[in-house]
Design a protein around this motif. Structure first.
Motif, mmCIF file in Angstrom:
data_model
loop_
_atom_site.group_PDB
_atom_site.id
_atom_site.type_symbol
_atom_site.label_atom_id
_atom_site.label_comp_id
_atom_site.label_asym_id
_atom_site.label_seq_id
_atom_site.Cartn_x
_atom_site.Cartn_y
_atom_site.Cartn_z
ATOM 1 N N GLY A 46 32.524 30.873 37.515
ATOM 2 C CA GLY A 46 32.751 31.814 38.610
ATOM 3 C C GLY A 46 34.190 32.232 38.787
ATOM 4 N N VAL A 47 34.887 32.525 37.687
ATOM 5 C CA VAL A 47 36.301 32.898 37.742
ATOM 6 C C VAL A 47 36.453 34.400 37.986
ATOM 7 C CG1 VAL A 47 38.469 33.052 36.440
ATOM 8 C CG2 VAL A 47 36.997 31.028 36.209
ATOM 9 N N SER A 48 37.259 34.748 38.980
ATOM 10 C CA SER A 48 37.673 36.142 39.195
ATOM 11 C C SER A 48 39.195 36.175 39.186
ATOM 12 C CB SER A 48 37.158 36.672 40.542
ATOM 13 O OG SER A 48 35.750 36.789 40.548
ATOM 14 N N VAL A 49 39.759 36.931 38.238
ATOM 15 C CA VAL A 49 41.219 37.012 38.132
ATOM 16 C C VAL A 49 41.588 38.341 37.500
ATOM 17 C CG1 VAL A 49 41.257 35.832 35.887
ATOM 18 C CG2 VAL A 49 43.311 35.837 37.308
ATOM 19 N N ASP A 50 42.668 38.940 37.994
ATOM 20 C CA ASP A 50 43.166 40.185 37.422
ATOM 21 C C ASP A 50 44.507 39.932 36.758
ATOM 22 O OD1 ASP A 50 45.405 41.428 39.654
ATOM 23 O OD2 ASP A 50 43.986 39.920 40.362
ATOM 24 N N PHE A 51 44.781 40.690 35.710
ATOM 25 C CA PHE A 51 46.044 40.608 34.991
ATOM 26 C C PHE A 51 46.774 41.935 35.184
ATOM 27 C CE2 PHE A 51 43.016 37.869 32.675
ATOM 28 C CZ PHE A 51 43.628 36.645 32.928
ATOM 29 N N PRO A 52 47.782 41.957 36.052
ATOM 30 C CA PRO A 52 48.418 43.222 36.442
ATOM 31 C C PRO A 52 49.056 43.950 35.268
ATOM 32 C CG PRO A 52 49.007 41.447 37.958
ATOM 33 C CD PRO A 52 48.340 40.809 36.790
ATOM 34 N N ALA A 53 48.941 45.265 35.293
ATOM 35 C CA ALA A 53 49.550 46.103 34.262
ATOM 36 C C ALA A 53 51.072 45.990 34.324
ATOM 37 C CB ALA A 53 49.120 47.551 34.457
#
Length: 267
Positions: free
Chosen positions: A33-40
């Motif tokens: 259940g991982v939610s993660v964003d990698f910013p531009a």
């Protein structure tokens, strides 16, 4: 932050990512259940104890592996919506890769190795951009050498240049300094950070090394397949302290719960 805002600001992200290997008694939940964003335009490191799921997260985010459930995006493109051909094209055109093994072709020169993905795609490189990249990685006087004539650090710099040559949306680096001595590793890490700043590209790096993670703009931490922390402006000391806290918690939980009742997740 809304989902729309996250999508617009992220070069890559996963939402409610679950990855399960095996079935029944052999089932392993590598991501839970991982939610993660990698910013531009940022350099992000993924860290965690051995078996935390960090390499699995990178492979699924990069389209090298598929999720059991949840979603992975490059920009606003949902990877699960792509067939094999379109996924292959996306990886070729929008993603760069740097691995622990340099993966250079020994019969090609440095220049030919750098442009190989572009040549395979039939794409004409932006000569000015390519020249700037070659200067950034410091390979101007090595372009006609073959990999066997280079040090390990120089070979990894070729791999970094190859990853960025096609102007990808995001470069994924899996333990990129694992085969290098400390000095060469430091050079490669500085190179990754410098390339992000000069080109505005995005790097997501898996590492087990707090010193390596300190070169990133942000560190995301996994434990037992879950996202447990994020750290901006990391230092080696702060990252090491956080990792020690994971180890202490894991030791305490193991002592309380006794023998593990589930398989260890993959790194």
């Amino acid at each position: 932050m809304t989902t729309t805002t996250i999508a617009a600001a992220s070069a890559a992200r996963v939402v409610d990512a679950v990855k399960v290997y095996g079935v029944g008694d052999t089932e392993v939940r590598a991501l839970d259940g991982v939610s993660v964003d990698f910013p531009a335009g940022r350099f992000t490191a993924i860290m965690g104890p051995s078996g935390s799921g960090k390499s699995t997260l990178m492979h699924c985010a990069a389209g090298l592996d598929t999720l059991t459930s949840g979603a992975a995006f490059i920009g606003d493109t949902d990877l699960s919506a792509l067939d094999d051909r379109r996924l292959t094209l996306l990886r070729r055109e929008r993603i760069g890769f740097v691995f622990q093994a340099f993966n250079l072709l020994p019969t090609l020169t440095v220049a030919e190795n750098i442009t190989l993905p572009l040549d395979l795609a039939g794409t004409t490189p932006d000569r000015a951009g390519l020249d700037a990249l070659i200067d950034t990685v410091g390979l101007r006087n090595r372009l006609h050498h073959r990999p066997s004539q280079l040090s390990g650090g120089q070979q990894q710099r070729v791999a970094v240049a190859r990853a960025f040559a096609g102007n990808p949306d995001v470069v994924f680096a899996d333990e990129p300094t694992g085969n290098l001595d400390s000095r060469s590793g430091e050079e490669v890490l500085r190179l990754l950070g410098r390339t992000v700043r000069r080109t505005g590209r995005t790097v997501v790096m898996v590492t087990h090394d707090p010193v390596a993670a300190a070169h990133a703009d942000e560190v995301v931490f996994l434990a037992d397949g879950r996202l447990v922390d994020r750290m901006t402006e990391p230092t080696a000391e702060r990252v090491l302290d956080r990792m020690k806290a994971f180890d202490a918690r894991s030791t305490t939980e193991a002592a309380v719960s006794g023998p593990a009742t589930r398989g260890a997740v993959r790194s």
